[in-house]
Design a protein around this motif. Structure first.
Motif, mmCIF file in Angstrom:
data_model
loop_
_atom_site.group_PDB
_atom_site.id
_atom_site.type_symbol
_atom_site.label_atom_id
_atom_site.label_comp_id
_atom_site.label_asym_id
_atom_site.label_seq_id
_atom_site.Cartn_x
_atom_site.Cartn_y
_atom_site.Cartn_z
ATOM 1 N N VAL A 158 0.854 -1.139 0.000
ATOM 2 C CA VAL A 158 0.000 0.000 0.000
ATOM 3 C C VAL A 158 0.886 1.182 0.000
ATOM 4 O O VAL A 158 0.620 2.155 0.061
ATOM 5 N N ILE A 159 1.863 1.372 0.256
ATOM 6 C CA ILE A 159 2.554 2.643 0.341
ATOM 7 C C ILE A 159 2.761 3.160 -1.075
ATOM 8 O O ILE A 159 3.112 2.433 -1.951
ATOM 9 N N ALA A 160 2.584 4.432 -1.258
ATOM 10 C CA ALA A 160 2.659 4.999 -2.606
ATOM 11 C C ALA A 160 4.055 4.929 -3.152
ATOM 12 O O ALA A 160 5.022 5.014 -2.439
ATOM 13 N N GLY A 161 4.169 4.810 -4.442
ATOM 14 C CA GLY A 161 5.454 4.866 -5.102
ATOM 15 C C GLY A 161 5.859 6.293 -5.252
ATOM 16 O O GLY A 161 5.237 7.177 -4.761
ATOM 17 N N CYS A 162 6.881 6.576 -5.965
ATOM 18 C CA CYS A 162 7.473 7.858 -5.836
ATOM 19 C C CYS A 162 7.496 8.676 -7.069
ATOM 20 O O CYS A 162 6.776 8.463 -7.966
ATOM 21 N N GLY A 163 8.530 9.462 -7.117
ATOM 22 C CA GLY A 163 8.679 10.440 -8.167
ATOM 23 C C GLY A 163 9.069 9.849 -9.485
ATOM 24 O O GLY A 163 9.174 8.671 -9.649
ATOM 25 N N GLY A 164 9.308 10.683 -10.446
ATOM 26 C CA GLY A 164 9.572 10.255 -11.804
ATOM 27 C C GLY A 164 10.898 9.593 -11.976
ATOM 28 O O GLY A 164 11.751 9.619 -11.121
ATOM 29 N N ALA A 199 13.344 0.793 -9.317
ATOM 30 C CA ALA A 199 13.241 -0.072 -10.492
ATOM 31 C C ALA A 199 14.098 0.529 -11.588
ATOM 32 O O ALA A 199 13.951 1.715 -11.911
ATOM 33 N N GLU A 200 14.997 -0.263 -12.140
ATOM 34 C CA GLU A 200 15.836 0.225 -13.234
ATOM 35 C C GLU A 200 15.379 -0.424 -14.535
ATOM 36 O O GLU A 200 15.269 -1.644 -14.634
ATOM 37 N N VAL A 201 15.079 0.400 -15.517
ATOM 38 C CA VAL A 201 14.666 -0.071 -16.841
ATOM 39 C C VAL A 201 15.815 0.169 -17.808
ATOM 40 O O VAL A 201 16.376 1.267 -17.865
ATOM 41 N N VAL A 202 16.179 -0.871 -18.558
ATOM 42 C CA VAL A 202 17.280 -0.771 -19.517
ATOM 43 C C VAL A 202 16.769 -1.205 -20.888
ATOM 44 O O VAL A 202 16.259 -2.316 -21.040
ATOM 45 N N ALA A 203 16.891 -0.319 -21.866
ATOM 46 C CA ALA A 203 16.533 -0.625 -23.248
ATOM 47 C C ALA A 203 17.811 -0.788 -24.054
ATOM 48 O O ALA A 203 18.649 0.110 -24.069
ATOM 49 N N VAL A 204 17.977 -1.946 -24.699
ATOM 50 C CA VAL A 204 19.211 -2.211 -25.429
ATOM 51 C C VAL A 204 18.921 -2.566 -26.875
ATOM 52 O O VAL A 204 17.836 -3.034 -27.221
ATOM 53 N N ASP A 205 19.900 -2.348 -27.710
ATOM 54 C CA ASP A 205 19.821 -2.730 -29.119
ATOM 55 C C ASP A 205 19.784 -4.243 -29.224
ATOM 56 O O ASP A 205 20.605 -4.944 -28.628
ATOM 57 N N LYS A 206 18.833 -4.758 -29.962
ATOM 58 C CA LYS A 206 18.630 -6.199 -30.037
ATOM 59 C C LYS A 206 19.831 -6.922 -30.622
ATOM 60 O O LYS A 206 20.180 -8.036 -30.198
ATOM 61 N N TRP A 239 18.938 3.324 -23.955
ATOM 62 C CA TRP A 239 18.728 4.227 -22.817
ATOM 63 C C TRP A 239 18.460 3.394 -21.570
ATOM 64 O O TRP A 239 18.168 2.222 -21.649
ATOM 65 N N ARG A 240 18.619 4.030 -20.421
ATOM 66 C CA ARG A 240 18.248 3.416 -19.158
ATOM 67 C C ARG A 240 17.774 4.494 -18.198
ATOM 68 O O ARG A 240 18.192 5.641 -18.289
ATOM 69 N N THR A 241 16.861 4.117 -17.323
ATOM 70 C CA THR A 241 16.306 5.068 -16.372
ATOM 71 C C THR A 241 16.029 4.360 -15.058
ATOM 72 O O THR A 241 15.802 3.148 -15.035
ATOM 73 N N THR A 242 16.059 5.111 -13.955
ATOM 74 C CA THR A 242 15.810 4.560 -12.632
ATOM 75 C C THR A 242 14.600 5.245 -12.016
ATOM 76 O O THR A 242 14.496 6.474 -12.027
ATOM 77 N N ILE A 243 13.683 4.446 -11.479
ATOM 78 C CA ILE A 243 12.446 4.949 -10.894
ATOM 79 C C ILE A 243 12.477 4.685 -9.394
ATOM 80 O O ILE A 243 12.518 3.525 -8.961
ATOM 81 N N ASP A 244 12.479 5.744 -8.594
ATOM 82 C CA ASP A 244 12.498 5.592 -7.144
ATOM 83 C C ASP A 244 11.171 5.012 -6.642
ATOM 84 O O ASP A 244 10.102 5.315 -7.179
ATOM 85 N N VAL A 245 11.260 4.189 -5.594
ATOM 86 C CA VAL A 245 10.079 3.581 -4.993
ATOM 87 C C VAL A 245 10.071 3.899 -3.506
ATOM 88 O O VAL A 245 11.077 3.728 -2.827
ATOM 89 N N GLU A 246 8.939 4.389 -3.004
ATOM 90 C CA GLU A 246 8.806 4.696 -1.587
ATOM 91 C C GLU A 246 8.220 3.510 -0.837
ATOM 92 O O GLU A 246 7.307 2.845 -1.335
ATOM 93 N N THR A 247 8.743 3.226 0.348
ATOM 94 C CA THR A 247 8.171 2.199 1.215
ATOM 95 C C THR A 247 8.117 2.748 2.631
ATOM 96 O O THR A 247 8.646 3.816 2.926
ATOM 97 N N SER A 248 7.477 1.997 3.520
ATOM 98 C CA SER A 248 7.376 2.423 4.914
ATOM 99 C C SER A 248 8.709 2.312 5.629
ATOM 100 O O SER A 248 8.905 2.910 6.684
ATOM 101 N N ASP A 249 9.634 1.527 5.074
ATOM 102 C CA ASP A 249 10.955 1.338 5.673
ATOM 103 C C ASP A 249 11.992 1.394 4.561
ATOM 104 O O ASP A 249 12.505 0.372 4.115
ATOM 105 N N PRO A 250 12.319 2.595 4.064
ATOM 106 C CA PRO A 250 13.182 2.712 2.885
ATOM 107 C C PRO A 250 14.577 2.153 3.079
ATOM 108 O O PRO A 250 15.243 1.768 2.130
#
Length: 419
Positions: free
Chosen positions: A14-20, A149-156, A163-174
């Motif tokens: 249940v804890i909300a996830g985070c920023g972009g 969560a880290e997303v990685v897009a690679v040439d097949k 490109w790659r990007t990292t998405i922060d995730v919020e929890t009750s105990d970070p």
């Protein structure tokens, strides 16, 4: 639209996830470009059969699997054009399915979280393969470490980063960054859809990443997506726990606005992607029956086929559907096998093999371009996907992944198509 190309589904916050998301430029970190150079050996010429009707008896083990007690763990991989793309929590790789040669590898930039030991297949779409990893962002000063969560897009072809990007995730105990599962649900022309799930923290979030800017376009907390196509993201809304009210909810992939929703009661629905406009939905303990299986129009939520199932106490009928990436859908519903025309799904299947008929219902493992693959106690077999009739050829194996070049068994063995 581009679809996830594997036959797997089921996941159930249940804890909300985070920023972009934040693009990650990581100088000095291991990158897929460090993969070995192209070998000089001559590769065997690929022979294609569309669809394969039989496979060679000799096998190459290209993927490691394990016995999980009572059965083999499924292969966590995607097969496309004779190449296997596999994923783990600490990295992924591409393997030539015909030769067993490792073509390239990819790793997350940040430290991987491996406590749960669970991973899900990458997505191969056009000339790109997308990987998702649960990672730990290190603490700095008074800011504690936190999961992401880290997303990685690679040439097949090369395995090099697009490109790659990292998405922060919020929890009750970070500071406790040991538990988390990232699932890449799918991609379309402009979006990458993924989920973050943590049993320990009751977090179940969906993120839609813009494939141009690599930033999170929108996210939804307590919502676990299971399909994306035709401009729709479909998932289970509500806290992912038994006895919590759940909703099957379709959202716009563009902005997250609701398109349609169906109340489910206290159990999440199983979501199995089919064609770009159809989805198989397995609902447990509805008001009408112990279980309801439907093939629905993804854009409207309308049930084109529906079956009510009354189970024995505390039991659940297994439902598994396959789209042959052409004109047929095949579903195993308990001991029955049902066949449908993907362009004309109606209240009755085109064909059916039931236990009380003169035929033995097979255990279906895959479907591809007009053929259904499976097995009975008599061994592996193929069926005509349009009629359900037995095909004359002996396939040798019952693949769970198949394309026009190879079939891969549940044990991770690759068999080259021969006919």
């Amino acid at each position: 639209m581009l679809r996830l190309c594997v036959a797997i589904v089921a996941v159930a916050g249940v804890i909300a996830g985070c920023g972009g998301g934040k693009d990650q430029a990581q100088p000095g970190q291991p990158q897929p470009s460090d993969a070995p150079s192209t070998p000089t050996s001559t590769k065997p010429q690929k022979k294609s059969f569309d669809p394969p009707r039989s496979f060679g008896s000799g096998a190459k083990t290209v993927l490691e699997t394990k016995d999980i007690g009572g059965g083999q763990a499924p292969v966590v991989a995607t097969l496309a054009d004779g190449v296997v793309y596999s994923n783990g929590q600490t990295g992924g790789k591409a393997i030539d399915a015909l030769t067993g040669e490792q073509l390239w590898t990819v790793k997350p930039s940040l430290e991987a979280m491996t406590y749960r030991g669970e991973s899900h297949p990458p997505v191969a779409a056009m000339d790109t393969v997308y990987f998702g990893f649960p990672v730990r962002v290190p603490g700095k000063g008074t800011t504690p470490a936190h999961p992401a969560a880290e997303v990685v897009a690679v040439d097949k072809e090369s395995g090099k980063d697009r490109w790659r990007t990292t998405i922060d995730v919020e929890t009750s105990d970070p500071g406790n960054v040991t538990d988390g599962v990232v699932t890449l649900v799918g991609v379309d022309d402009q979006s990458v859809v993924l989920t973050w799930y943590s049993q320990n923290f009751s977090v179940g979030n969906t993120y839609v990443v813009d494939s141009g800017s690599h930033q999170v376009r929108w996210k939804k907390d307590q919502y676990l997506a299971g399909d994306v196509a035709s401009g729709i993201v479909l998932g289970n809304a509500g806290k992912p726990s038994i006895a919590e009210e759940r909703t099957l909810q379709a959202l716009s992939v563009t902005d997250g606005t609701e398109k349609w929703a169906t109340k489910l009661g206290q159990y999440a629905a199983g979501i199995q992607p089919l064609s770009p406009k159809l989805v198989a939905v397995d609902k447990g303990y509805t008001s009408k029956a112990d279980q309801t299986f439907e093939i629905e129009d993804l854009t409207t939520g309308k049930a084109l086929y529906s079956q009510q199932i009354d189970n024995d106490f505390s039991s659940h009928t297994t439902v598994e559907c396959f789209w042959d990436q052409a004109d047929a859908i095949v579903c195993s519903v308990g001991s029955k096998v049902l066949g449908f025309d993907v362009n004309n799904v109606g209240p009755k299947p085109q064909w059916e093999i039931a236990k009380d008929s003169s035929r033995t219902p097979p255990s279906v493992t895959a479907a591809y371009h007009g053929l259904v693959y499976g097995e009975t106690q008599n061994g592996p077999l193929t069926l005509d996907a349009k009629t359900g009739k037995d095909s004359p050829d002996d396939p040798i194996i019952a693949p769970i992944l198949v394309d026009k070049y190879v079939g891969i068994t549940i044990k991770g063995d690759t068999h080259v198509a021969t006919k």
